[in-house]
Write a protein that holds these residues in place. Structure first.
Motif, PDB file in Angstrom:
ATOM      1  N   GLN A  59      38.768  -1.980  31.492  1.00 56.11           N
ATOM      2  CA  GLN A  59      39.581  -2.633  30.473  1.00 56.11           C
ATOM      3  C   GLN A  59      40.393  -3.768  31.085  1.00 56.11           C
ATOM      4  OE1 GLN A  59      41.017   1.419  28.706  1.00 56.11           O
ATOM      5  NE2 GLN A  59      40.976  -0.001  26.976  1.00 56.11           N
ATOM      6  N   ASN A  60      39.980  -4.995  30.774  1.00 57.28           N
ATOM      7  CA  ASN A  60      40.750  -6.166  31.193  1.00 57.28           C
ATOM      8  C   ASN A  60      41.996  -6.297  30.320  1.00 57.28           C
ATOM      9  OD1 ASN A  60      38.796  -6.741  33.120  1.00 57.28           O
ATOM     10  ND2 ASN A  60      37.743  -8.258  31.837  1.00 57.28           N
ATOM     11  N   THR A  61      42.992  -6.986  30.838  1.00 55.20           N
ATOM     12  CA  THR A  61      44.281  -7.063  30.139  1.00 55.20           C
ATOM     13  C   THR A  61      44.361  -8.218  29.140  1.00 55.20           C
ATOM     14  OG1 THR A  61      45.218  -8.342  31.964  1.00 55.20           O
ATOM     15  CG2 THR A  61      45.509  -5.944  32.018  1.00 55.20           C
ATOM     16  N   GLY A  62      43.315  -9.041  29.055  1.00 57.91           N
ATOM     17  CA  GLY A  62      43.313 -10.152  28.111  1.00 57.91           C
ATOM     18  C   GLY A  62      41.902 -10.612  27.835  1.00 57.91           C
ATOM     19  N   ASN A  63      41.758 -11.514  26.866  1.00 60.23           N
ATOM     20  CA  ASN A  63      40.453 -12.113  26.599  1.00 60.23           C
ATOM     21  C   ASN A  63      40.268 -13.262  27.569  1.00 60.23           C
ATOM     22  OD1 ASN A  63      38.041 -13.046  25.621  1.00 60.23           O
ATOM     23  ND2 ASN A  63      38.914 -14.017  23.811  1.00 60.23           N
ATOM     24  N   PHE A  64      39.658 -12.963  28.705  1.00 57.69           N
ATOM     25  CA  PHE A  64      39.562 -13.913  29.793  1.00 57.69           C
ATOM     26  C   PHE A  64      38.319 -14.798  29.723  1.00 57.69           C
ATOM     27  CE2 PHE A  64      41.891 -10.428  32.302  1.00 57.69           C
ATOM     28  CZ  PHE A  64      43.136 -10.942  31.948  1.00 57.69           C
ATOM     29  N   GLY A  65      37.504 -14.643  28.663  1.00 55.90           N
ATOM     30  CA  GLY A  65      36.261 -15.388  28.622  1.00 55.90           C
ATOM     31  C   GLY A  65      35.227 -14.774  29.549  1.00 55.90           C
ATOM     32  N   GLU A  75      35.722  -6.756  40.334  1.00 56.05           N
ATOM     33  CA  GLU A  75      36.542  -6.290  41.454  1.00 56.05           C
ATOM     34  C   GLU A  75      36.525  -4.769  41.551  1.00 56.05           C
ATOM     35  OE1 GLU A  75      40.422  -7.871  40.811  1.00 56.05           O
ATOM     36  OE2 GLU A  75      39.861  -9.942  41.316  1.00 56.05           O
ATOM     37  N   GLN A  76      36.197  -4.115  40.426  1.00 59.07           N
ATOM     38  CA  GLN A  76      36.205  -2.649  40.378  1.00 59.07           C
ATOM     39  C   GLN A  76      34.807  -2.031  40.489  1.00 59.07           C
ATOM     40  OE1 GLN A  76      38.825  -1.144  37.154  1.00 59.07           O
ATOM     41  NE2 GLN A  76      39.309  -3.293  36.730  1.00 59.07           N
ATOM     42  N   VAL A  77      33.801  -2.860  40.724  1.00 55.07           N
ATOM     43  CA  VAL A  77      32.418  -2.386  40.750  1.00 55.07           C
ATOM     44  C   VAL A  77      31.870  -2.539  42.161  1.00 55.07           C
ATOM     45  CG1 VAL A  77      30.103  -2.692  39.795  1.00 55.07           C
ATOM     46  CG2 VAL A  77      32.112  -3.030  38.333  1.00 55.07           C
ATOM     47  N   GLU A  78      31.364  -1.435  42.738  1.00 55.09           N
ATOM     48  CA  GLU A  78      30.967  -1.447  44.143  1.00 55.09           C
ATOM     49  C   GLU A  78      29.471  -1.273  44.375  1.00 55.09           C
ATOM     50  OE1 GLU A  78      32.826  -2.348  46.534  1.00 55.09           O
ATOM     51  OE2 GLU A  78      34.662  -2.490  45.342  1.00 55.09           O
ATOM     52  N   GLU A  79      28.660  -1.210  43.328  1.00 57.16           N
ATOM     53  CA  GLU A  79      27.217  -1.151  43.535  1.00 57.16           C
ATOM     54  C   GLU A  79      26.728  -2.407  44.262  1.00 57.16           C
ATOM     55  OE1 GLU A  79      27.934   1.922  40.449  1.00 57.16           O
ATOM     56  OE2 GLU A  79      28.733  -0.070  40.876  1.00 57.16           O
ATOM     57  N   LYS A 176      26.248  -8.174  45.280  1.00 52.95           N
ATOM     58  CA  LYS A 176      27.710  -8.090  45.322  1.00 52.95           C
ATOM     59  C   LYS A 176      28.274  -8.940  46.443  1.00 52.95           C
ATOM     60  CE  LYS A 176      29.525  -4.572  47.340  1.00 52.95           C
ATOM     61  NZ  LYS A 176      29.945  -3.194  47.681  1.00 52.95           N
ATOM     62  N   GLU A 177      27.669  -8.872  47.618  1.00 53.63           N
ATOM     63  CA  GLU A 177      28.205  -9.584  48.782  1.00 53.63           C
ATOM     64  C   GLU A 177      28.163 -11.097  48.576  1.00 53.63           C
ATOM     65  OE1 GLU A 177      24.281  -9.729  51.655  1.00 53.63           O
ATOM     66  OE2 GLU A 177      25.421  -7.873  51.581  1.00 53.63           O
ATOM     67  N   PHE A 179      28.197 -12.624  45.465  1.00 54.54           N
ATOM     68  CA  PHE A 179      29.179 -12.914  44.416  1.00 54.54           C
ATOM     69  C   PHE A 179      30.576 -13.047  45.025  1.00 54.54           C
ATOM     70  CE2 PHE A 179      32.080 -11.829  40.932  1.00 54.54           C
ATOM     71  CZ  PHE A 179      31.562 -12.564  39.880  1.00 54.54           C
ATOM     72  N   ARG A 180      30.910 -12.136  45.913  1.00 52.21           N
ATOM     73  CA  ARG A 180      32.246 -12.168  46.512  1.00 52.21           C
ATOM     74  C   ARG A 180      32.375 -13.273  47.550  1.00 52.21           C
ATOM     75  NH1 ARG A 180      33.805  -5.642  46.668  1.00 52.21           N
ATOM     76  NH2 ARG A 180      33.747  -5.417  44.373  1.00 52.21           N
ATOM     77  N   ALA A 181      31.322 -13.559  48.293  1.00 56.40           N
ATOM     78  CA  ALA A 181      31.371 -14.646  49.280  1.00 56.40           C
ATOM     79  C   ALA A 181      31.588 -15.995  48.604  1.00 56.40           C
ATOM     80  CB  ALA A 181      30.088 -14.670  50.100  1.00 56.40           C
ATOM     81  N   LEU A 182      31.054 -16.138  47.378  1.00 58.10           N
ATOM     82  CA  LEU A 182      31.198 -17.390  46.628  1.00 58.10           C
ATOM     83  C   LEU A 182      32.445 -17.393  45.739  1.00 58.10           C
ATOM     84  CD1 LEU A 182      27.459 -17.864  45.586  1.00 58.10           C
ATOM     85  CD2 LEU A 182      28.707 -19.182  47.303  1.00 58.10           C
ATOM     86  N   ASN A 183      33.263 -16.345  45.859  1.00 56.75           N
ATOM     87  CA  ASN A 183      34.485 -16.205  45.043  1.00 56.75           C
ATOM     88  C   ASN A 183      34.178 -16.141  43.553  1.00 56.75           C
ATOM     89  OD1 ASN A 183      36.345 -16.223  47.279  1.00 56.75           O
ATOM     90  ND2 ASN A 183      35.965 -18.421  47.450  1.00 56.75           N
ATOM     91  N   GLY A 184      33.019 -15.594  43.224  1.00 54.15           N
ATOM     92  CA  GLY A 184      32.684 -15.335  41.837  1.00 54.15           C
ATOM     93  C   GLY A 184      32.489 -16.585  41.004  1.00 54.15           C
ATOM     94  N   LEU A 185      32.606 -16.408  39.707  1.00 50.82           N
ATOM     95  CA  LEU A 185      32.470 -17.499  38.749  1.00 50.82           C
ATOM     96  C   LEU A 185      33.743 -18.332  38.719  1.00 50.82           C
ATOM     97  CD1 LEU A 185      30.968 -15.113  36.116  1.00 50.82           C
ATOM     98  CD2 LEU A 185      29.695 -17.078  36.986  1.00 50.82           C
ATOM     99  N   ASP A 186      33.622 -19.597  38.346  1.00 48.91           N
ATOM    100  CA  ASP A 186      34.785 -20.474  38.248  1.00 48.91           C
ATOM    101  C   ASP A 186      35.504 -20.184  36.929  1.00 48.91           C
ATOM    102  OD1 ASP A 186      36.625 -22.552  37.937  1.00 48.91           O
ATOM    103  OD2 ASP A 186      35.347 -23.989  38.980  1.00 48.91           O
ATOM    104  N   ALA A 187      36.658 -19.562  37.015  1.00 44.86           N
ATOM    105  CA  ALA A 187      37.382 -19.117  35.814  1.00 44.86           C
ATOM    106  C   ALA A 187      37.855 -20.282  34.951  1.00 44.86           C
ATOM    107  CB  ALA A 187      38.569 -18.245  36.218  1.00 44.86           C
TER     108      ALA A 187
END
Length: 333
Positions: A59-65, A75-79, A176-177, A179-187
């Motif tokens: 559950q995210n705390t807002g509609n973040f797109g 950040e909470q998914v480790e697969e 996963k590695e 995604f995190r190395a690239l700092n994910g999607l550009d928010a």
């Protein structure tokens, strides 16, 4: 822990979850299924909790797109492998296994997508992603199976595995590695073309991206933001300029941006001629946002930008002047 996580981003999409989540659960025994909720105000979360107790809720705390919504949730998914799946996707039996096999057999593979067909007309490719994405010199994306508004019928012509430039965010697999190395999607993108930006950044860093035609899913498309929406026009035009600013090779940056702006101007005139003044305004507004945020996006440029990012010079020229309506036509002569 299972190797793959299927993560469905949701915002007020209870009806879509009712329709499409059962197929994901039924045909994804290899995966842990998550619903990442962007602070919905409907009964999405309680519906999933009561109806599909095996599905994990974030559950995210807002509609973040799309972009920030996934960044926060993942950040909470480790697969080991993330499958970012739209809530309006119907998956098919054994859809995961061919893609898992690709990742297992090739340690250099970072991102992948399946074949994307139209849920409403299952013989046709769907607009978002189709048979794998490419980009032209001026930042216009196109796909095998879809160029602008021309869609191809699926006749098995793309039942292959090939390297592509970008994978669709409608059904997007990434380690996963990576995604995190690239700092994910550009928010900052909020929605639209953020997955192409992520793939372009991955390409610049030497990662491999592939299309797997041995896996098929069906996409409704436009379920969250309609095709004719001026907001969608604004996001596509603005985000495309931002993406190019971040990723184009240095010597091509401003010459290519200048020509792209001319193309955008022509598109704006076309909207006006078609009686769509709101879309013209969306184009103008997108350019205003681009100019006012240009310094910020210049700072986001990585040190490495590769030259050979595009497959053809101008998809606009090939499509509108040379009548290249399908992918195979683009490379004639």
């Amino acid at each position: 822990m299972k190797k793959i996580a299927v993560v469905i981003l949701n915002w007020n999409g209870q009806k879509l979850l009712e329709q499409f989540l059962p197929s994901v659960i039924q045909y994804s025994p290899e995966a842990t299924v998550y619903v990442a909720d962007n602070a919905s105000t409907d009964n999405s979360v309680s519906f999933v909790q009561s109806t599909f107790p095996s599905v994990k809720i974030i559950q995210n705390t807002g509609n973040f797109g799309y972009a920030k919504g996934y960044n926060v949730a993942l950040e909470q998914v480790e697969e080991e492998i993330y499958a970012l799946v739209n809530s309006d996707i119907e998956v098919t039996e054994n859809w995961l296994q061919p893609i898992i096999t690709l990742f297992e057999n090739d340690a250099t593979l970072a991102i992948a997508q399946p074949k994307i067909l139209d849920f409403k007309n299952k013989k046709m490719f769907e607009y978002a992603g189709a048979g794998g994405g490419f980009i032209d010199k001026y930042g216009f994306p196109f796909c095998r199976g879809r160029i602008f508004d021309t869609l191809e019928e699926d006749k098995g012509q793309y039942n292959d595995v090939i390297d592509i430039f970008w994978a669709t965010g409608a059904c997007f697999f990434i380690r996963k590695e990576v995604f995190r190395a690239l700092n994910g999607l550009d928010a900052d993108f909020f929605a639209h073309q953020e997955e192409i930006d992520l793939c372009w950044r991955a390409f610049n860093q030497g990662y491999k991206i592939q299309y797997c035609g041995l896996s098929t899913v069906y996409h409704v498309g436009g379920a969250t933001l309609q095709t004719g929406s001026p907001m969608k026009t604004f996001l596509n035009f603005r985000n495309s300029l931002w993406m190019m600013t971040k990723n184009l090779p240095t010597r091509k940056l401003f010459p290519v941006l200048f020509i792209r702006m001319i193309f955008d101007g022509i598109a704006g005139v076309k909207f006006l001629a078609e009686g769509k003044p709101k879309h013209l305004w969306a184009v103008l507004k997108s350019h205003f946002y681009f100019y006012t945020h240009l310094p910020k996006y210049l700072k986001k440029r990585n040190q490495t930008q590769k030259e050979n990012y595009y497959k053809i010079n101008s998809i606009v020229y090939r499509y509108f002047i040379k009548n290249g309506k399908v992918f195979a036509d683009l490379f004639k002569n």
